[in-house]
Design an enzyme around this catalytic site. Structure first.
Site, mmCIF file in Angstrom:
data_model
loop_
_atom_site.group_PDB
_atom_site.id
_atom_site.type_symbol
_atom_site.label_atom_id
_atom_site.label_comp_id
_atom_site.label_asym_id
_atom_site.label_seq_id
_atom_site.Cartn_x
_atom_site.Cartn_y
_atom_site.Cartn_z
ATOM 1 N N ASP A 13 -1.099 -4.218 -1.674
ATOM 2 C CA ASP A 13 -1.157 -5.578 -1.174
ATOM 3 C C ASP A 13 -0.702 -5.555 0.292
ATOM 4 O OD1 ASP A 13 -1.421 -8.357 -1.248
ATOM 5 O OD2 ASP A 13 0.690 -8.620 -1.740
ATOM 6 N N ASP A 15 0.433 -8.969 2.429
ATOM 7 C CA ASP A 15 1.487 -9.955 2.674
ATOM 8 C C ASP A 15 2.697 -9.648 1.801
ATOM 9 O OD1 ASP A 15 0.037 -11.649 4.510
ATOM 10 O OD2 ASP A 15 -1.165 -12.299 2.809
#
Length: 264
Positions: A13, A15
């Site tokens: 991922d 963020d």
């Protein structure tokens, strides 16, 4: 425990794992350098639908991290791929930013605010009462409701921001119709990620900061999972879920440290 040296691919991922807003997180430069040095296959798989892969590549470059564009895959791309497969040449009323619109255009999908086949919701500053009202009434007239991802919130430098799931919720409540979400933890997006890596699930690791999208998607795909506490989740958060990540780390820099210790 995971032997990171033996793993072929890493899906990460962005963020809360790589950065908060425009601030790079500790250990990220070392982690990316390790991936490249060790010849690992890696993909940044983000539920953020607002940016294109090129914009994400340039964002990391501004932070001093050189990562080629092909290492990025977004929920906007997953949404466009889903619609192209389901209804080639369809039309949509979309609320979002460049990443979503570019992905839809590239998939041969046209914009239509009169009688679209779908209403597609991403994140973006264009979200307003006017666009929300338009979307609600189009769904009531028969347009099918699609969300780019099911994230309720996302981390920013000074706290959190409402994300796609929170923005879709008023339309669902007003119409009584539930959206279909294309991003993580949808297995379609995870299978695409593994295909892009050229890895089987047992050879790959999912690294993320969210139990409800990253960890569950990795777990249900048969991957080893790493929850990092540099984003949304905390030690207290983990205890509210019935499932567990394979390992919990403070940040991605710990992966490099553990790989080095295992290799000794």
């Amino acid at each position: 425990m995971i032997n990171f040296n033996e793993k072929k691919g890493f899906i990460c991922d962005m963020d809360g794992v790589i950065y908060h807003g425009n601030k790079i997180l500790p250990g990220v430069a070392e982690f990316i350098s390790w991936l490249q040095r060790e010849g690992k296959e890696f993909l940044f798989l983000t539920n953020n639908s607002g940016s294109t892969p090129r914009e994400l590549q340039q964002k990391l470059a501004r932070m001093g991290l050189e990562v080629p564009e092909q290492h990025f895959y977004t929920s906007a791309l997953a949404t466009a791929a889903f619609l192209k497969e389901q209804s080639p040449g369809c039309s949509v009323y979309a609320i979002g930013e460049a990443g979503l619109f570019n992905a839809l255009y590239d998939a041969g999908i046209t914009m239509n605010d009169v009688n679209p086949d779908y209403v597609v919701m991403g994140e973006g500053k264009a979200y307003s009462l006017d666009t929300l009202t338009k979307a609600t009434n189009l769904v009531l007239k028969g347009a099918r409701l699609i969300g780019a991802n099911s994230d309720v919130s996302g981390p920013i430098e000074n706290g959190i921001t409402p994300a796609c799931r929170a923005l879709v919720a008023p339309i669902e409540m007003a119409t009584g119709i539930q959206a279909y979400f294309c991003g993580k933890p949808n297995p379609l997006m995870m299978r695409t990620g593994l295909k892009l890596l050229g890895c089987h699930s047992g050879e790959a690791v999912m690294v993320g900061d969210r139990m409800d999208t990253d960890i569950i998607s990795g777990l249900e795909s048969g991957m080893s999972t790493v929850l990092v506490l540099s984003g949304v989740s905390t030690g207290e958060t983990i205890r509210t879920y019935a499932y567990r990540p394979t390992i919990v780390l403070d940040g991605v820099g710990d992966i490099v440290r553990l790989a080095s210790e295992t290799g000794k």
